[in-house]
Design an enzyme around this catalytic site. Sequence first.
Site, PDB file in Angstrom:
ATOM      1  N   ASP A 168      -0.387 -50.622 -23.683  1.00  0.00           N
ATOM      2  CA  ASP A 168       0.079 -49.374 -24.304  1.00  0.00           C
ATOM      3  C   ASP A 168      -0.801 -48.161 -23.997  1.00  0.00           C
ATOM      4  OD1 ASP A 168       1.473 -51.417 -25.460  1.00  0.00           O
ATOM      5  OD2 ASP A 168       1.056 -50.856 -27.525  1.00  0.00           O
ATOM      6  N   LEU A 201      -3.783 -53.811 -18.391  1.00  0.00           N
ATOM      7  CA  LEU A 201      -3.450 -52.560 -19.076  1.00  0.00           C
ATOM      8  C   LEU A 201      -2.163 -52.773 -19.851  1.00  0.00           C
ATOM      9  CD1 LEU A 201      -3.286 -48.962 -17.631  1.00  0.00           C
ATOM     10  CD2 LEU A 201      -1.177 -50.046 -18.444  1.00  0.00           C
TER      11      LEU A 201
END
Length: 482
Positions: free
Chosen positions: A40, A38
Amino acid sequence: MNQVRQEFTTPQTQENRDQVKADPNRLAYHLMPPVGWLNDPNGLCQFNGTYHIFYQYTPGNPTGADHRGWGHYTTKDFIHYQEENDTFVPDQFGDHRGSYSGSALIHDGVMHLFYTGNNKLEGDYDYINEGRIHWVMHSSSKDGLHFTPKEVLLENKDYPQNLSCHVRDPKVIPYNNSFYMVLGARTKDSCGQAEIFKSSNLHDWTHASTITPTTRFGYMWECPDLIELDGRLFLFTCPQGVDQEGYNYEAKYQNGYFELDRNLDADQQVGPFHEQDHGFDFYAPQSFIDQSGRRISIGWMGIPDVDYTKPTIQQNWQHALTLPRLLTLNENKIYQYPIVEIENLRNTHTHIDVQENTVYTPGSIVCELQIKPLSSTWTIHLRKDCTLSYDGKLFTFTLGASGYGRGSHHIEVDAIDSLSIWSDTSSLEIFINKGEYALTTQLFDDEKELHFSSDQAMDLDFYSYNHFEICEKIEKEDPTLA
């Protein structure tokens, strides 16, 4: 390209997901990838009463080395979450190497999503000034779950000719009866700046202005955001390549804001730059206005290109999102503080009159601490090897072995009246003076109980925390086929 689509649309094996769930470093009340990588936060918005949190996602590789698309969570209360189908898959020429960062705009009952499509051409290119596709792409939805086919809004040829191939991360806002889009940019001579485009219909865009620093400030500005607070306009961005100045700009890359002139149709120079979060792991924050009028920001609890080691990679995941933070303007400074909904996770409460040099173990490491120092200088020892100290003008935050390469960061601050700390299994979010300053970090110490001591007397309120509830996604038809 079909292989890339398959990577995202084929559910990850239950074995991989179970491995992530079993990791003792898995976070209890922060959003993290169900599996993989993961970065932004993207497309943040509230749509028909539901909050949508999109994020950069590589489910098949916890290092983020493969093609990135968009993951998707929804919530109504920031406590209970639903994992939705992956929204954007890198499956076209314009985004074959990644559906990169972008934003959401709600207009006339429709959710509009804008993002950067990334691709690299075959050949002998440097991929900075040539050889890279960096298009602005658009899709829309009437329900937030099913999206129209992707539309290319801007191509390389539509940007100012002095720019390199690094132009990305569109944020679109309604402003002065038009729509304005800000893009982060790097010039061909490696100066960071922002570009403003304007539209009357969200489809046809023309260049309106350029925002530059008064003196060179890094080689690239990423993840820009235009924010109005109390009638004033600010540009948030993440400059890369800024040299450290004293205790300023200690992180690898920066995050913070400039105040803008309100005329976005004219070029302007900006300065000074104000750092937003002074921690080891904070980057690419994005904000939105919810239906109650709050300006809420969420950041990536991570940062690119650092040397920190990440033990979670072996468990098939990496990184998380910060708690949602309310942004407010207090005189000339923007404060940030977790939204009130987070307090609904509170469980047990213990008040402690802290005595000097006494170790307390009030409960679980998954907790909130509200601390009032009773003297102007102090040192706090927290968890296994985390130290917070203040000498009357300099706040120092230090991690030992649990930082996995993170050392010390500092903030020059005139007075500290309160410390608010959110401790999760492998993270800390620290707020000084109810949001005047913030520090965010990951740490990995395998602690189960909180250990707290101070060399000075203090007031401490300890709240143990319940966990988020996240429902895994239910496989549905392709979300891009509206």
